[in-house]
Scaffold this active site. Structure first.
Site, PDB file in Angstrom:
ATOM      1  N   HIS A 148       0.735  -1.251   0.051  1.00 42.60           N
ATOM      2  CA  HIS A 148      -0.181  -0.022  -0.002  1.00 42.60           C
ATOM      3  C   HIS A 148       0.821   1.252  -0.124  1.00 42.60           C
ATOM      4  CE1 HIS A 148      -3.962  -1.340   0.179  1.00 42.60           C
ATOM      5  NE2 HIS A 148      -3.889  -2.138   1.307  1.00 42.60           N
ATOM      6  N   CYS A 197       0.955   2.326  -6.040  1.00 41.97           N
ATOM      7  CA  CYS A 197       0.422   3.276  -6.796  1.00 41.97           C
ATOM      8  C   CYS A 197       1.066   4.733  -6.779  1.00 41.97           C
ATOM      9  CB  CYS A 197      -0.891   3.465  -6.318  1.00 41.97           C
ATOM     10  SG  CYS A 197      -2.184   2.245  -7.213  1.00 41.97           S
ATOM     11  N   ARG A 249       1.256   3.494 -11.860  1.00 45.30           N
ATOM     12  CA  ARG A 249       2.093   2.373 -10.904  1.00 45.30           C
ATOM     13  C   ARG A 249       3.602   2.717 -11.086  1.00 45.30           C
ATOM     14  NH1 ARG A 249      -2.290   1.823 -10.175  1.00 45.30           N
ATOM     15  NH2 ARG A 249      -3.536  -0.272 -10.298  1.00 45.30           N
TER      16      ARG A 249
END
Length: 273
Positions: free
Chosen positions: A179, A253, A262
């Protein structure tokens, strides 16, 4: 009947009642807006603060548990006495370049939520942790688990290994996802990594040292080439490699709080001990 002298005759003012009705409607509307605002604020606090706090605590506990387990195992049987079959450097399977098509459909970096975390693969994913990732420049220490399931891996604050990619230290591509924001956000600052920075991967048997070699600042979500055994971007072919080697890939991300693109960091193995 005539009204007596001096007696007041009541006068009905209809406009005043109408104004009171409008005021009441405005008051109810204001209360509703404030209530909605408070709910939204609580949701933001939950996502940006509470999920981070919870996931980081769980990740720290998992790192401690892993290292304690490894230490106990080392005291019983020092490394070298028992080979580690998962890191034998055997044949590396290439991840299937499946196009994303919703949750749980792809092993590539394309199927993602708002944090750049790939969705759960269709074959199911194990949440067992097997390594510890350390990035000295970022002050990052985080457990690594098999698979990239949101619920059982990434949302716990762990880093997940893409199914089908190489084991740590083996020839091929040891590819990881994490994340960028919320749920521990372990890869929040990977954009700060520079060529030459060290990345350490510790397993039960040994510690592998990788050195950052290339950084792909932005690519499309469906660029599955970045996690292949010999990683090379399918969108920007000037980024990547042409020969086999022992690679480490970090994906997340970009930009922050968005899943539009990305960010990819590649490193090469330099030592194992």
């Amino acid at each position: 009947m005539r009204a007596r002298v001096g007696q007041r005759v009541p006068v009905v003012v209809q406009g005043r009642g109408r104004r009171r009705g409008v005021a009441r409607v405005l008051w109810v509307g204001a209360e509703t807006v404030v209530t909605c605002g408070v709910v939204v604020l609580l949701l933001v606090v939950h996502q940006l603060w509470w999920t981070n706090r919870q996931a980081r605590a769980e990740a720290r506990e998992q790192v401690t548990a892993l290292e304690r387990e490894w230490q106990d195992a080392w005291e019983i049987s020092p490394p070298g006495d028992t080979p580690e079959p998962t890191e034998s450097g055997g044949p590396v399977r290439s991840p299937a370049p499946v196009e994303p098509g919703g949750s749980g459909s792809s092993v590539g970096p394309g199927t993602a939520d708002g944090n750049g975390a790939p969705a759960e693969p269709s074959g199911g994913a194990s949440s067992d942790t097997f390594a510890v990732l350390r990035v000295p420049r970022l002050g990052l220490t985080v457990p690594v688990a098999h698979g990239v399931s949101k619920r059982s891996v990434l949302d716990k604050g762990y880093v997940g290994q893409y199914p089908g990619t190489a084991a740590p230290g083996a020839v091929g591509n040891f590819a990881l996802a994490g994340h960028r924001n919320t749920h521990g956000e372990p890869f929040r600052h990977v954009d700060r990594l520079e060529v030459g920075d060290r990345i350490l991967v510790r397993t039960r048997a040994r510690t592998y040292v990788y050195r950052v070699d290339q950084v792909l600042p932005r690519t499309a979500p469906r660029d599955v080439g970045v996690i292949r055994p010999v990683p090379r971007s399918l969108v920007k072919p000037s980024y990547g490699y042409a020969e086999a080697g022992a690679y480490l890939t970090l994906t997340t991300c970009t930009p922050e709080f968005s899943s539009a693109y990305r960010l990819v960091v590649w490193a090469r193995l330099v030592s194992a001990g």
